[in-house]
Design a protein around this motif. Structure first.
Motif, short mmCIF file in Angstrom:
data_model
loop_
_atom_site.label_atom_id
_atom_site.label_comp_id
_atom_site.label_asym_id
_atom_site.label_seq_id
_atom_site.Cartn_x
_atom_site.Cartn_y
_atom_site.Cartn_z
N THR A 190 0.81 -1.13 0.05
CA THR A 190 0.06 -0.09 -0.12
C THR A 190 0.82 1.17 -0.04
N ALA A 191 2.07 1.15 0.83
CA ALA A 191 2.88 2.43 0.80
C ALA A 191 3.48 2.79 -0.66
N PHE A 192 4.02 1.70 -1.25
CA PHE A 192 4.32 1.77 -2.73
C PHE A 192 3.28 2.24 -3.61
N LYS A 193 2.11 1.93 -3.47
CA LYS A 193 0.91 2.31 -4.29
C LYS A 193 0.79 3.91 -4.05
N LEU A 194 0.92 4.34 -2.91
CA LEU A 194 0.60 5.60 -2.55
C LEU A 194 2.06 6.45 -2.75
N GLY A 195 3.21 5.90 -2.76
CA GLY A 195 4.27 6.61 -3.45
C GLY A 195 4.30 6.83 -4.98
N PHE A 196 3.68 5.72 -5.55
CA PHE A 196 3.64 6.03 -6.92
C PHE A 196 2.79 7.18 -7.21
#
Length: 254
Positions: A190-196
């Protein structure tokens, strides 16, 4: 020369006499037997039990920070803040300590209802001697399991269920050895999705800046020098911190 030889000879005799006396004294010493006894035989079990409790308490205290990081929202928030800093290109601004502190207080804000429920259902009944230690332990983990299960993806949980060789169907009934790694993996995902999503507007600014500089023939000027103040201005005008924190909190409420 004769005087020096006499002085050296006398010093040699003195040292020889001292070593001989020390050797005689050392040979006359005997090593006493060791007889160490702590407490009485009846108190050995109680003392051992207290020592084991102290060791367990120190172990729990040393693992408490890792437990807080891996079973709360702290990981997702800190990783998202790291993506934001890299997207802005500000290197060490804000400092890591500031981001970690903000992540900690946001974690407290998010986890406070869960901790209140744990205090109500486990800690206070245990202090009132209404629950035993084992039942209080189980009751305290129920709200935490519920929170972690709500944030854990089915794919990640199924992966660890398959690797563990178990037949657990519901996340809230799963053991912590299965739920915790699945929860951490879901948090990172989820954190990597938000980072994208955070990276996209800043990447667009970098591309536009590099294209404009190339068209003007300023190939020797690093695009980062021009795009950095533009990205900071864009982030400030868009009230970026409020929008970002609102989005992080909404990701846990959804």
């Amino acid at each position: 020369m004769m005087k020096r030889k006499r002085i050296l000879f006398l010093m040699f005799l003195c040292f020889g006499a001292c070593f001989a006396a020390w050797g005689q004294q050392a040979s006359s010493l005997t090593a006493p037997g060791l007889n160490i006894q702590i407490g009485t035989p009846g108190e050995d079990a109680e003392g051992l039990g207290q020592a084991i409790r102290i060791v367990l308490l120190l172990t729990v205290l040393s693992l408490a920070p890792s437990f807080v990081i891996l079973t709360t929202s702290f990981t997702r928030i800190l990783v998202v803040f790291g993506f934001l800093r890299r997207a802005l290109g500000t290197q060490s601004a804000p400092p890591t300590q500031v981001l970690a502190g903000l992540s900690l207080f946001l974690t407290i804000f998010i986890m406070l209802p869960v901790w209140k429920q744990i205090d109500k259902e486990a800690i206070k009944p245990y202090q009132a001697k209404e629950l035993s230690a084992e039942k209080a332990w189980e009751a305290g983990f129920k709200p935490l399991r519920k929170f972690m299960a709500s944030q854990t993806g089915e794919t990640e949980f199924a992966l660890f269920v398959e690797l563990g060789g178990t037949q657990v169907q519901e996340m809230e009934q799963a053991e912590m050895s299965l739920l915790v790694p699945a929860f951490i993996l879901s948090e990172l995902k989820t954190a990597f999705k938000l980072g994208f999503l955070i990276y996209l507007p800043f990447l667009l600014i970098d591309l536009v800046t590099a294209t404009v500089l190339m068209s003007l023939g300023m190939m020797m000027l690093p695009p980062m020098m021009v795009s950095l103040p533009i990205k900071i201005l864009f982030f400030v005008l868009a009230d970026g911190w409020t929008v970002l924190i609102r989005g992080i909190l909404a990701s846990f409420m959804g």
